[in-house]
Design an enzyme around this catalytic site. Structure first.
Site, short mmCIF file in Angstrom:
data_model
loop_
_atom_site.label_atom_id
_atom_site.label_comp_id
_atom_site.label_asym_id
_atom_site.label_seq_id
_atom_site.Cartn_x
_atom_site.Cartn_y
_atom_site.Cartn_z
N SER A 144 0.99 -1.21 0.03
CA SER A 144 0.05 0.01 0.00
C SER A 144 0.80 1.18 0.10
O SER A 144 2.10 1.25 0.39
CB SER A 144 -0.92 -0.03 1.06
OG SER A 144 -1.63 1.23 1.34
N TYR A 157 -1.47 0.94 10.89
CA TYR A 157 -1.87 0.00 9.49
C TYR A 157 -0.62 0.48 8.64
O TYR A 157 -0.05 -0.45 7.80
CB TYR A 157 -3.08 0.60 8.76
CG TYR A 157 -3.19 0.19 7.24
CD1 TYR A 157 -3.60 -1.19 7.10
CD2 TYR A 157 -2.69 0.76 6.23
CE1 TYR A 157 -3.81 -1.63 5.78
CE2 TYR A 157 -3.28 0.54 5.06
CZ TYR A 157 -3.45 -0.91 4.89
OH TYR A 157 -3.64 -1.44 3.44
#
Length: 251
Positions: A144, A157
């Site tokens: 990501s 995250y």
């Protein structure tokens, strides 16, 4: 075996209910893929995903897999590879977590890290060894852009994805010349079940657009894929901003 364009006949999805993974599987089945293993926690959602892919003409099997149980990864993945060569392993499991809650609950934060990073290290190494033993194949890790620089809004995250990204890059270097290729995919905000209800970030994309980028990357034998591609430039700029300036951005 993969064809001349790098597309697989067989696919193992680790994270079998992932929206991005299933969009990728649908796209690859439409091209060439005929055998698919969906690995995930047993659930109606996993069986439904398998049924949907079977309707597209693929031989689809489900495998009980838990990212949080690394002690079982070797046995679980070993059974898959024992049934025949696997051309592509798509490492697609992960959780977003709840930043505000997880900051107050370290155990919840650890669960995010264990799923996104520790589980990926375990499964990635087991899969890589199996691919190397068969002498060919590709491992695609869904990373990501959140891992490029930790943001106040989701640094738990983001830090787990940063770890995954660095691990996958290093694994790719370790496997260079063995016949096994590693590709890291860095999407921005993707409209999936996991992000439902969140404020949409600029340059948001869809699982289908990520799947198309994965296909292009496989054909080109890319090592890193950004989705959309312009994020490579955007994140390069953000990564080099002075920390004091970065803190003041609405991110």
């Amino acid at each position: 075996m993969k064809d001349a364009f790098g597309l697989p006949q067989s696919l193992l999805v680790l994270g079998g209910t992932s929206g991005i993974a299933l969009a990728t599987a649908r796209r690859l089945i439409a091209r060439r893929t005929r055998t698919v293993w969906l690995a995930g926690r047993p659930s109606p959602a996993l069986e439904s995903a398998a049924s949907d892919l079977r309707a597209l003409g693929a031989d689809v099997r489900t495998v009980a897999f838990d990212a949080l149980d690394p002690g079982a990864h070797e046995e679980v993945l070993g059974k898959v590879f024992a049934e025949g060569d696997v051309d592509l392993v798509l490492l697609a499991f992960g959780v977003l977590g709840d930043q505000a809650r997880d900051e107050r609950d370290p155990a919840a934060a650890v669960r995010v890290a264990q799923t996104n990073y520790t589980g990926a290290v375990s499964a990635g190494l087991v899969a890589a060894r199996a691919l190397q033993s068969q002498g060919h194949g590709c491992l695609v890790a869904l990373s990501s852009v959140a891992g490029e620089r930790a943001r106040r809004a989701n640094f738990i995250y983001g830090s787990s994805k940063a770890g995954l990204d660095a691990f996958a890059q290093g694994l790719g270097d370790a496997l260079h010349g063995t016949g096994v290729h590693v590709m890291v995919v860095r999407p921005g905000f993707v409209r999936t079940r996991m992000t439902a209800g969140l404020a949409e970030a600029p340059l948001a994309t869809t699982p289908e657009e990520v799947a198309a980028a994965v296909e292009r990357g496989l054909r080109r034998r890319s090592e890193t894929v950004w989705v959309p591609g312009v994020l490579r430039v955007v994140m390069s700029g953000l990564r080099h901003l002075p920390r004091g300036v970065f803190r003041r951005l609405p991110v």
